[in-house]
Design a protein around this motif. Sequence first.
Motif, PDB file in Angstrom:
ATOM      1  N   THR A 149       0.847  -1.200   0.000  1.00  0.00           N
ATOM      2  CA  THR A 149       0.000   0.000   0.000  1.00  0.00           C
ATOM      3  C   THR A 149       0.872   1.235   0.000  1.00  0.00           C
ATOM      4  N   ILE A 150       0.399   2.289  -0.654  1.00  0.00           N
ATOM      5  CA  ILE A 150       1.064   3.581  -0.585  1.00  0.00           C
ATOM      6  C   ILE A 150       0.013   4.666  -0.363  1.00  0.00           C
ATOM      7  N   ILE A 151       0.342   5.625   0.501  1.00  0.00           N
ATOM      8  CA  ILE A 151      -0.466   6.833   0.695  1.00  0.00           C
ATOM      9  C   ILE A 151       0.444   7.993   0.349  1.00  0.00           C
ATOM     10  N   THR A 152       0.060   8.782  -0.618  1.00  0.00           N
ATOM     11  CA  THR A 152       0.982   9.802  -1.130  1.00  0.00           C
ATOM     12  C   THR A 152       0.236  10.997  -1.700  1.00  0.00           C
ATOM     13  N   THR A 153       0.941  12.125  -1.753  1.00  0.00           N
ATOM     14  CA  THR A 153       0.472  13.304  -2.486  1.00  0.00           C
ATOM     15  C   THR A 153       1.380  13.573  -3.687  1.00  0.00           C
ATOM     16  N   ALA A 169      -3.278  -2.385  -9.653  1.00  0.00           N
ATOM     17  CA  ALA A 169      -3.472  -1.595  -8.434  1.00  0.00           C
ATOM     18  C   ALA A 169      -4.904  -1.095  -8.353  1.00  0.00           C
ATOM     19  N   VAL A 170      -5.294  -0.719  -7.140  1.00  0.00           N
ATOM     20  CA  VAL A 170      -6.619  -0.142  -6.923  1.00  0.00           C
ATOM     21  C   VAL A 170      -6.463   1.150  -6.137  1.00  0.00           C
ATOM     22  N   TYR A 171      -7.467   2.012  -6.269  1.00  0.00           N
ATOM     23  CA  TYR A 171      -7.540   3.249  -5.479  1.00  0.00           C
ATOM     24  C   TYR A 171      -8.655   3.104  -4.458  1.00  0.00           C
ATOM     25  N   VAL A 189     -17.812   6.892  -3.508  1.00  0.00           N
ATOM     26  CA  VAL A 189     -16.535   6.586  -4.144  1.00  0.00           C
ATOM     27  C   VAL A 189     -16.201   5.137  -3.810  1.00  0.00           C
ATOM     28  N   TRP A 190     -16.242   4.262  -4.820  1.00  0.00           N
ATOM     29  CA  TRP A 190     -15.982   2.850  -4.613  1.00  0.00           C
ATOM     30  C   TRP A 190     -14.505   2.534  -4.830  1.00  0.00           C
ATOM     31  N   VAL A 191     -14.074   1.390  -4.328  1.00  0.00           N
ATOM     32  CA  VAL A 191     -12.745   0.887  -4.659  1.00  0.00           C
ATOM     33  C   VAL A 191     -12.713   0.619  -6.162  1.00  0.00           C
ATOM     34  N   ALA A 192     -11.657   1.085  -6.837  1.00  0.00           N
ATOM     35  CA  ALA A 192     -11.617   0.972  -8.303  1.00  0.00           C
ATOM     36  C   ALA A 192     -10.210   0.652  -8.776  1.00  0.00           C
ATOM     37  N   GLU A 193     -10.135  -0.119  -9.850  1.00  0.00           N
ATOM     38  CA  GLU A 193      -8.843  -0.382 -10.483  1.00  0.00           C
ATOM     39  C   GLU A 193      -8.275   0.912 -11.061  1.00  0.00           C
ATOM     40  N   VAL A 194      -6.947   1.018 -11.056  1.00  0.00           N
ATOM     41  CA  VAL A 194      -6.304   2.185 -11.625  1.00  0.00           C
ATOM     42  C   VAL A 194      -4.957   1.779 -12.214  1.00  0.00           C
ATOM     43  N   ASP A 201      -2.118  14.524 -12.104  1.00  0.00           N
ATOM     44  CA  ASP A 201      -1.475  15.410 -11.135  1.00  0.00           C
ATOM     45  C   ASP A 201      -2.425  15.852 -10.026  1.00  0.00           C
ATOM     46  N   ALA A 202      -3.705  15.506 -10.145  1.00  0.00           N
ATOM     47  CA  ALA A 202      -4.664  15.831  -9.083  1.00  0.00           C
ATOM     48  C   ALA A 202      -4.334  15.113  -7.789  1.00  0.00           C
ATOM     49  N   VAL A 203      -3.494  14.078  -7.846  1.00  0.00           N
ATOM     50  CA  VAL A 203      -3.060  13.387  -6.630  1.00  0.00           C
ATOM     51  C   VAL A 203      -2.409  14.373  -5.666  1.00  0.00           C
ATOM     52  N   ALA A 204      -1.802  15.426  -6.187  1.00  0.00           N
ATOM     53  CA  ALA A 204      -1.116  16.400  -5.338  1.00  0.00           C
ATOM     54  C   ALA A 204      -2.085  17.211  -4.475  1.00  0.00           C
ATOM     55  N   ALA A 205      -3.368  17.188  -4.803  1.00  0.00           N
ATOM     56  CA  ALA A 205      -4.343  18.012  -4.076  1.00  0.00           C
ATOM     57  C   ALA A 205      -4.618  17.495  -2.665  1.00  0.00           C
ATOM     58  N   CYS A 206      -4.488  16.188  -2.453  1.00  0.00           N
ATOM     59  CA  CYS A 206      -4.766  15.597  -1.138  1.00  0.00           C
ATOM     60  C   CYS A 206      -4.173  14.190  -1.106  1.00  0.00           C
ATOM     61  N   PRO A 207      -4.007  13.610   0.059  1.00  0.00           N
ATOM     62  CA  PRO A 207      -3.456  12.249   0.105  1.00  0.00           C
ATOM     63  C   PRO A 207      -4.353  11.255  -0.614  1.00  0.00           C
ATOM     64  N   HIS A 208      -3.734  10.341  -1.366  1.00  0.00           N
ATOM     65  CA  HIS A 208      -4.441   9.264  -2.058  1.00  0.00           C
ATOM     66  C   HIS A 208      -3.861   7.930  -1.607  1.00  0.00           C
ATOM     67  N   LEU A 209      -4.736   6.920  -1.471  1.00  0.00           N
ATOM     68  CA  LEU A 209      -4.299   5.584  -1.088  1.00  0.00           C
ATOM     69  C   LEU A 209      -4.421   4.659  -2.294  1.00  0.00           C
ATOM     70  N   PHE A 210      -3.294   4.041  -2.646  1.00  0.00           N
ATOM     71  CA  PHE A 210      -3.266   3.028  -3.707  1.00  0.00           C
ATOM     72  C   PHE A 210      -2.773   1.718  -3.093  1.00  0.00           C
ATOM     73  N   GLN A 211      -3.326   0.627  -3.590  1.00  0.00           N
ATOM     74  CA  GLN A 211      -3.008  -0.668  -3.008  1.00  0.00           C
ATOM     75  C   GLN A 211      -2.865  -1.709  -4.113  1.00  0.00           C
ATOM     76  N   ALA A 212      -1.995  -2.686  -3.881  1.00  0.00           N
ATOM     77  CA  ALA A 212      -1.849  -3.774  -4.844  1.00  0.00           C
ATOM     78  C   ALA A 212      -3.164  -4.533  -4.976  1.00  0.00           C
TER      79      ALA A 212
END
Length: 323
Positions: A149-153, A169-171, A189-194, A201-212
């Motif tokens: 898992t990663i949580i990042t901006t 990966a999923v978001y 907002v459901w769990v979704a493949e990504v 670059d919208a990830v920079a707006a707030c923390p996002h969680l991505f997971q294997a």
Amino acid sequence: MAGEPQRAVLVLTRAYDPTADAVLRILAERQVPVVRADPGADLHDGAVLTARYRAGGRLGTLRTGSRTLDLDRVRAVWYRRPSDWAAPPGVHGQDAEFARTQARWGIGGILAKLPGAHYVNHPWRIRAAEHKPAQLDTALAAGFTVPDTIITTDPEEARRFCAEQPGGAVYKPLWNSSYRGRDGRPLQVWVAEVTAAEVTDAVAACPHLFQARLAKAFDVRLTAVGTRLFAVRIDSPDLDWRRRQDLLTYTPIEVPTPVRRSTARYLRHFRLVYGAFDFAVDTDGRWHFLECNSNGQWAFFPPPTTDAIATAIADQLQKGHPA
């Protein structure tokens, strides 16, 4: 003392709560005194709460339309699903915000400090256990298997992570925030493949969680009430089983011993009596921890499981604080 009335159970929930009703019916059958209240709403509809602090201790009462509860003689508190703190009708703007804040810190503070009461769960413990980063840290320390898992901006870190996952990966949102579409309707907002290419670059707006993404065979909801565990296998056609619950199949399932041990460690860390754990079980039979809702729902299971969980919660409330 002979003849002394039983200490009451205080249930904090909304007026309409079928899940709470399942437990309250059991307590009524056992003749356990119960006071049900929704402090965020009832205190604007005739209920009154008072706490007096003086030398020698505190005295407190909660008066509803039908009962007067001595707050120093509460056996247990079930913090179920009370309404959000609200201002009185007709109060708006800054005055409303002031009233809401005073209610949260005043009424909430009183109800969170009832001497000798057994909380299922304590509201402060619920809040502490709701943060997903804390859940992941604790799950690892407890010995659960946790997906990468990663949580990042950082958009580049997010793209790199997604590209590195051999199974994709999923978001996942870090919190189920209120969100509405342009037409005003609420959105989930459901769990979704990504894929890496879809990360903007919208990830920079707030923390996002991505997971294997796991090679999932099925999901499991494990409901823990004290030391009693109730696990249900969930078969769903969707990545996120919550999306179409009318298509789900529920089957009771045994909990592996390592998962039992890790569940006990996890609950002990957060000082929880109750927890609703979600796992994904892969094609090799490994249970992967996804999250734990410290105030999660459970009454949607088939009747035998629902009845068993209701009985376990009633047992906790009836016995009160452990000796």
